[in-house]
Design an enzyme around this catalytic site. Structure first.
Site, mmCIF file in Angstrom:
data_model
loop_
_atom_site.group_PDB
_atom_site.id
_atom_site.type_symbol
_atom_site.label_atom_id
_atom_site.label_comp_id
_atom_site.label_asym_id
_atom_site.label_seq_id
_atom_site.Cartn_x
_atom_site.Cartn_y
_atom_site.Cartn_z
ATOM 1 N N LYS A 52 0.867 -1.268 0.045
ATOM 2 C CA LYS A 52 0.131 -0.015 -0.106
ATOM 3 C C LYS A 52 0.970 1.345 -0.019
ATOM 4 O O LYS A 52 0.743 2.446 -0.732
ATOM 5 C CB LYS A 52 -0.888 0.026 1.287
ATOM 6 C CG LYS A 52 -2.135 -0.987 1.214
ATOM 7 C CD LYS A 52 -2.801 -1.330 2.510
ATOM 8 C CE LYS A 52 -3.875 -2.419 2.108
ATOM 9 N NZ LYS A 52 -4.655 -2.668 3.454
ATOM 10 N N GLN A 96 -5.082 -1.395 9.514
ATOM 11 C CA GLN A 96 -4.844 -2.738 8.796
ATOM 12 C C GLN A 96 -5.584 -3.706 10.019
ATOM 13 O O GLN A 96 -5.194 -3.736 11.037
ATOM 14 C CB GLN A 96 -3.321 -2.809 8.628
ATOM 15 C CG GLN A 96 -2.974 -4.429 7.972
ATOM 16 C CD GLN A 96 -3.746 -4.189 6.340
ATOM 17 O OE1 GLN A 96 -3.476 -3.442 5.787
ATOM 18 N NE2 GLN A 96 -4.453 -5.342 6.236
ATOM 19 N N ASP A 119 -11.300 2.770 3.873
ATOM 20 C CA ASP A 119 -11.655 1.416 3.685
ATOM 21 C C ASP A 119 -13.292 1.281 3.528
ATOM 22 O O ASP A 119 -13.787 0.125 3.335
ATOM 23 C CB ASP A 119 -11.381 0.680 5.266
ATOM 24 C CG ASP A 119 -10.067 -0.132 4.920
ATOM 25 O OD1 ASP A 119 -9.829 -0.450 3.627
ATOM 26 O OD2 ASP A 119 -9.417 -0.692 5.757
#
Ligand code: NAD
Length: 281
Positions: A52, A96, A119
């Site tokens: 990422k 995460q 997200d």
């Protein structure tokens, strides 16, 4: 059968996003910023976060990774999220997953300012997506959606079957297909006859986590099949779709690897840029 090349589509998307970042920088004299919080030393999470960060840098985003040990207190993480919510240079925040057991995942998700929730897991974004309002959309289903649309721009009236009902994949995927006027069936572990459901589908999205669950004789001729699964087996990484069998029937199919995976990260970058743009209005 046409192979839907997620690697290629993701590379094209990243190129467009890089151009967009250049234009945003010229216009606002600043670039979108993505901050990722990584807790613990789980190897897959470390690899995801590294990828990422690399992709964010490639398209010109300001990117930062904040690392904590497994033992970090929940309070410390929540306070850091609060700081990031108040930091104007941070457009997107991602924590995460999975998290250590002593940290409440839902508390963490809800601590993130919905306007920075890249997200798309915050209940506000989940609600907005299901109401058809503007929202951050979870990266993997957004990636699947873009792949399907690239291949078949008009989905109106198509019958879609989503296999799996997770908050991460199946449920948001259903909303995206509904928005495109598909007739959507969402299936799961308690579905009575999954094969019969899949055989009705013009579009199948499989997000289950069971290696090669969807077989060749589950798929009608000319179906578009999107394989979200990433399963480690003795024969290497395979998807939730039996690639060799299904490729004989389907009109189009994503490979694993090289299908949905690369789109997920590209969509994270897209979400970060979209959060930045909304914050500049
Ligand atoms: P999950 O475990 O949260 O959900 C799985 C879903 O599958 C559940 O809703 C369950 O009801 C359903 N299911 C289980 N057994 C079933 C069966 N026999 N028949 C029908 N449905 C069944 O999983 P998830 O987080 O949605 O992930 C699914 C897969 O996608 C995993 O392989 C994961 O590694 C992969 N994944 C890939 C990406 C990517 O970027 N490509 C991102 C996230 C997850």
């Amino acid at each position: 059968m046409i192979l839907i090349d997620g690697k290629k589509v993701a590379a094209e998307l990243r190129k467009e996003l890089k151009q967009e970042v250049t234009e945003l920088k010229a216009k606002h004299n600043k670039v979108p910023g993505l901050t990722v919080i990584l807790i613990g030393d789980l190897t897959p999470s470390q690899i995801y976060v590294k990828n990422k960060e690399k992709s964010a840098n490639e398209v010109g985003l300001k990117s930062e990774v904040i690392k904590y040990p497994d033992s970090v207190e929940e309070k410390t993480v929540l306070e850091k999220i609060q700081d990031l919510n108040n930091d104007e240079t941070v457009s997107g925040i991602l924590v995460q997953l999975p998290l250590p057991k002593h940290i409440d995942k839902q508390k963490v998700i809800e601590a993130i300012d919905p306007s920075k929730d890249v997200d798309g897991f915050h209940p506000m974004n989940v609600g907005n997506l299901s109401s058809g309002y503007e929202s951050s959309i979870p990266c993997t289903p957004l990636g699947c959606y873009l792949l399907i649309k690239k291949f078949e721009p008009n989905l109106s009236g198509k019958k879609a079957v989503v296999v799996g009902r997770s908050n991460l994949n199946g449920k948001p995927m259903t909303q995206l297909l509904l928005k495109e006027n598909c007739t959507v069936t969402i299936t799961h572990s308690k579905t009575k006859d999954l094969k019969a459901e899949c055989l009705e589908a013009d579009i199948i999205v499989a997000a289950v986590g069971i290696p090669e669950l969807v077989r060749g004789d589950w798929v009608k001729k000319d179906a578009i099949v999107i394989d979200v699964g990433i399963n480690k087996t003795d024969n290497g990484i395979v998807g939730d779709v039996h690639f060799d069998e299904v490729s004989k029937n389907a009109k189009a199919l994503t490979p694993v690897p090289g299908g949905v995976g690369p789109m997920t990260i590209a969509c994270l970058l897209k979400n970060t840029i979209d959060c930045f743009k909304r914050s500049q209005i």
